[in-house]
Design a protein around this motif. Structure first.
Motif, short mmCIF file in Angstrom:
data_model
loop_
_atom_site.label_atom_id
_atom_site.label_comp_id
_atom_site.label_asym_id
_atom_site.label_seq_id
_atom_site.Cartn_x
_atom_site.Cartn_y
_atom_site.Cartn_z
N LEU B 162 13.03 12.69 -23.11
CA LEU B 162 14.46 12.56 -23.43
C LEU B 162 14.65 11.33 -24.30
O LEU B 162 14.16 10.26 -23.97
CB LEU B 162 15.23 12.42 -22.11
CG LEU B 162 16.72 12.77 -22.13
CD1 LEU B 162 16.96 14.20 -22.59
CD2 LEU B 162 17.29 12.56 -20.73
N PRO B 163 15.37 11.48 -25.42
CA PRO B 163 15.70 10.29 -26.21
C PRO B 163 16.86 9.55 -25.54
O PRO B 163 17.89 10.16 -25.26
CB PRO B 163 16.12 10.85 -27.57
CG PRO B 163 16.34 12.31 -27.40
CD PRO B 163 15.90 12.71 -26.02
N LEU B 164 16.68 8.28 -25.28
CA LEU B 164 17.70 7.51 -24.57
C LEU B 164 17.85 6.13 -25.20
O LEU B 164 16.86 5.47 -25.53
CB LEU B 164 17.30 7.33 -23.10
CG LEU B 164 17.40 8.55 -22.18
CD1 LEU B 164 16.65 8.28 -20.88
CD2 LEU B 164 18.85 8.90 -21.89
N GLN B 165 19.10 5.71 -25.32
CA GLN B 165 19.37 4.32 -25.73
C GLN B 165 19.21 3.44 -24.49
O GLN B 165 19.64 3.84 -23.42
CB GLN B 165 20.80 4.18 -26.28
CG GLN B 165 21.08 4.98 -27.56
CD GLN B 165 20.42 4.40 -28.80
OE1 GLN B 165 19.80 3.33 -28.73
NE2 GLN B 165 20.54 5.09 -29.92
N PRO B 166 18.59 2.29 -24.64
CA PRO B 166 18.40 1.42 -23.47
C PRO B 166 19.73 1.07 -22.80
O PRO B 166 20.76 0.96 -23.45
CB PRO B 166 17.77 0.16 -24.08
CG PRO B 166 17.14 0.63 -25.35
CD PRO B 166 18.00 1.74 -25.86
N PHE B 167 19.67 0.94 -21.48
CA PHE B 167 20.85 0.57 -20.70
C PHE B 167 20.89 -0.93 -20.48
O PHE B 167 19.88 -1.61 -20.59
CB PHE B 167 20.78 1.21 -19.31
CG PHE B 167 20.78 2.70 -19.31
CD1 PHE B 167 21.92 3.40 -19.68
CD2 PHE B 167 19.67 3.42 -18.93
CE1 PHE B 167 21.94 4.78 -19.67
CE2 PHE B 167 19.67 4.81 -18.92
CZ PHE B 167 20.81 5.48 -19.29
N LYS B 168 22.06 -1.42 -20.10
CA LYS B 168 22.14 -2.77 -19.55
C LYS B 168 21.91 -2.65 -18.04
O LYS B 168 21.92 -1.55 -17.49
CB LYS B 168 23.52 -3.37 -19.84
CG LYS B 168 23.76 -3.64 -21.32
CD LYS B 168 25.14 -4.21 -21.57
CE LYS B 168 26.18 -3.12 -21.53
NZ LYS B 168 27.54 -3.57 -21.87
N THR B 169 21.69 -3.79 -17.40
CA THR B 169 21.43 -3.74 -15.96
C THR B 169 22.49 -4.54 -15.20
O THR B 169 22.96 -5.57 -15.66
CB THR B 169 20.04 -4.34 -15.63
OG1 THR B 169 19.99 -5.68 -16.12
CG2 THR B 169 18.93 -3.53 -16.27
N MET B 170 22.86 -4.03 -14.05
CA MET B 170 23.85 -4.69 -13.20
C MET B 170 23.32 -4.75 -11.77
O MET B 170 22.87 -3.74 -11.24
CB MET B 170 25.17 -3.93 -13.22
CG MET B 170 26.30 -4.62 -12.46
SD MET B 170 27.82 -3.62 -12.32
CE MET B 170 28.37 -3.50 -14.01
N ALA B 171 23.35 -5.95 -11.19
CA ALA B 171 22.95 -6.09 -9.79
C ALA B 171 24.20 -5.96 -8.91
O ALA B 171 25.21 -6.60 -9.17
CB ALA B 171 22.31 -7.46 -9.56
#
Lengths: 200, 471
Positions: B162-171
């Motif tokens: 799957l082509p995916l744009q990187p996500f940001k991360t949240m704790a």
């Protein structure tokens, strides 16, 4: 997929936030196994109200929708995009889209463009002043022209490129066949497989 | 050599990267498991046929029937012809392409997000997708699991990537100890109320902290399940001994030396100590009350001890307008105590809360108690296997003696694609995940609750927590 560049069409306001995909198309319309003919499900519950914006005579045949923030939240149903497309929409603008909806739009040739909340209000005001207004969407330069008003919208470069070129994702990915095969050759052997079936 | 400290989500991304995207192109990620159901797959299989493509990795693909399926008389043909045609299309497609399927009547039939974990095919460190937004459930095992649209279903069938744009991360840090009667569902409803339905957009959430660590796998699945209701495509919990214990001995869990190799890898699936999240949220578990929704999106929730909020107190104009609309739809008056809201129906089910532990916790509350006369209660196990296990434990008898309807497995009233729907104006306390307008039936009114709140509500007839019950 058809190439998209510049087009003009009737612009309609949807002055609601948090328009989830259950509102865009209720689940009872998801039982078809075809990919077209979903226009009757678009906003099906809201359209029963004669006051609903898309029931107004001046917005018949609208091709551009400008909605409040958090458009397309909830269910992943691509049927939401199909319903908008089948109804005649070519572009939806909002200050915030749900990730899956935005992704689905890009695969189906529907522009999901991000505009600021202030611009959303400005466009709504322009439509209120002159309902039945036509607008021009210019994808290459990422602009919407509504009467005297010119608004910029955001769309990620890659989706824009695919839309303007009319490219199919699977075809693009399969150019990387060798890389996929190499990745597969290096996967750990203990990674789970569904076949042969166990626990049946 | 020093390496950049990574979050769990970033490690999973790194470990599944097939091609790094350049010039704004998305990364291409390998997909370890593709789950399929009848609603979002027929057009994808059609696409394959049109292009003359095959399913690339049949052994990484599995199908089950859940969204449309009836929860009564499952031995008979499905009554609704369009539902029947859609289920038949799934059977035909999986047969034609050689994909494993668990059909109605099979013990592994059920909600796709219940079936994967129960088979042990959902494991830590995987990438998992499904044409269903609640795929985030599988993140409870320390997987990167997300919902996709039908075009992406076709893409994964054809390419296993799957082509995916990187996500940001949240704790999402949840520290402390939950009080009795407060559960995982209350944590996630409180999280969504705090960050709103759009707060997680563009992020992968990682649930952390002592309150998360002490949750069972079922509780972690409930939390990850509703990540999408905060706008996040995925949510996850780092795997630990509780995860390994849950998996060990399940049909598709690794065995022998493979188990050891797997556990060794799984133990590396932790966010590095110095890793930095793009955003952090803190929730105090010690002081958390049971949480319920009053409005028409999952972010419109309050403590069960509170009252229906007044839109005039909301400063954001969009949120205020949404609240006004929601109160009108829900037929609620600001200031009404949540506990005074009378409900008609209690639904215990869905991919959020229909695992065995959910059924046990509700059964424990209602055992020996009497149902409020006006209440209709429906219990829909998440899978046929959950149903069988519940029957083995005698839970079905407790529900039936109480006056509840004991059903077969499926998505059921969570989205009302099958005959299990609410009538216009009917009000439900529902353990599901979405209180959208019309979700559970046209004109239906939904309050999202935990399984124990659902049980206490069925007894008292108004929204209630177990602590409201007479001892």
């Amino acid at each position: 997929m058809e190439k998209i560049s510049v087009f003009s069409g009737l612009i309609a306001p949807l002055k609601r936030s948090n328009v989830d995909t259950d509102q865009i198309i209720p689940a009872v319309y998801l039982k078809r196994i075809t990919k077209t003919g979903f226009e009757d499900g678009l906003f099906a519950n809201w359209r029963q109200d004669p006051e609903f914006v898309l029931n107004q005579p001046q917005f018949q045949g609208a091709q551009i929708l400008v909605a409040g923030p958090d458009f397309g939240t909830g269910s992943s149903r691509e049927h939401a995009v199909w319903a908008l497309r089948d109804f005649g929409f070519k572009a939806v603008f909002s200050s915030k889209f749900a990730d899956i909806f935005r992704g689905n739009s890009g695969k189906q040739g529907l522009i999901a463009g991000v505009i600021s909340e202030a611009d959303t209000e400005a466009i709504w005001a322009a439509i209120d002043a002159e309902p039945g207004l036509n607008a021009t969407v210019d994808l290459p330069s990422q602009k919407i022209l509504v009467g005297e008003l010119e608004v910029s919208f955001e769309i990620d470069e890659y989706t824009k490129w695919r839309l303007t070129e009319g490219l199919d994702d699977i075809g693009i990915t399969l150019q990387n066949e060798a890389a996929i095969a190499e990745f597969e050759a290096n996967r750990a052997s203990w990674k789970p497989k569904t076949l042969p079936a166990k626990g049946v | 050599m020093s390496q950049k400290p990574l979050t769990l989500a970033e490690k999973l991304w790194r470990d599944h990267l097939v091609v790094k995207g350049e010039n704004g192109a998305p990364d291409l990620l390998y997909i370890d498991l593709h789950l399929i159901h009848e609603v979002t797959s027929p057009q994808a299989f059609d696409g394959l046929r049109l292009a003359g493509r095959d399913v690339r990795r049949k052994e990484l693909t599995i199908a089950t029937e859940d969204h449309n399926t009836p929860t009564t008389d499952i031995h008979l043909p499905i009554v609704d012809p369009t539902s029947r045609a859609q289920v038949q299309a799934l059977r035909d497609n999986t047969k034609e392409f050689g994909v494993r399927i668990h059909s109605l009547g099979d013990k592994n039939q059920g909600i796709v997000h219940v079936v994967g974990p129960q088979l042990g095919i959902t494991q830590p460190g995987m990438t998992i997708v499904c044409g269903d937004s609640h795929t985030s459930t599988h993140g409870a095992f320390g997987s990167l699991a997300m919902g996709i649209g039908t075009s992406e279903v076709e893409h994964v069938l054809a390419t296993q990537t799957l082509p995916l744009q990187p996500f940001k991360t949240m704790a999402i840090n949840v520290e402390g100890t939950l009080r009795p009667g407060v559960s995982a569902k209350d944590i996630i409803l409180a999280v969504i109320a705090k960050i709103s339905t759009g707060g997680g957009q563009g992020y992968v959430l990682e649930y952390r902290g002592s309150a998360i660590r002490s949750l069972s796998m079922e509780g972690r699945m409930t939390i990850c399940n509703m990540s999408i209701e905060a706008g996040a495509r995925a949510g996850m919990v780092a795997p630990d001994e509780i995860t390994f214990e849950y998996l060990k001995g399940r049909p598709h869990a690794p065995e022998g030396a493979d188990w050891d190799a797997a556990v060794e890898y799984w133990k590396t699936l932790q966010t590095d100590e110095d890793a930095v999240f793009d955003a952090e949220v803190f929730i105090d578990a010690d002081n958390l009350d049971p949480f319920v929704t009053w409005g028409t999106n999952p972010g419109q929730g309050v403590s069960l001890l509170d009252s229906v909020p007044n839109p005039d107190d909301i400063s954001d104009p969009n949120e205020k307008a949404a609240a006004l609309r929601a109160l009108e739809y829900m037929d609620l008056v600001p200031g009404t105590k949540m506990k005074d809201i009378k409900v008609d129906t209690v639904f215990l089910g869905s991919c959020t809360n229909a695992r065995i532990e959910d059924l046990r916790s509700a059964a424990e509350i209602i055992q020996g108690k009497k149902k409020a006369d006006h209440i209709r209660m429906m219990v829909v196990p998440g899978s046929q296997k959950v149903r069988l296990q519940a029957e083995e434990e005698g839970l079905d008898k407790i529900f039936k003696d109480f006056g509840a309807d004991w059903r077969f497995a499926g998505c059921s009233m969570c989205l009302g694609m099958n005959p299990d729907q609410l009538a216009p104006g009917e009000r439900a306390a529902s353990t599901s995940n979405r209180n959208f307008e019309g979700r559970q039936g046209k004109g239906a009114r939904t309050h999202l609750v935990s399984p124990v709140v659902a049980a206490a509500t069925a007894i008292r007839g108004t929204l209630s927590s177990p602590s409201d019950l007479e001892k």
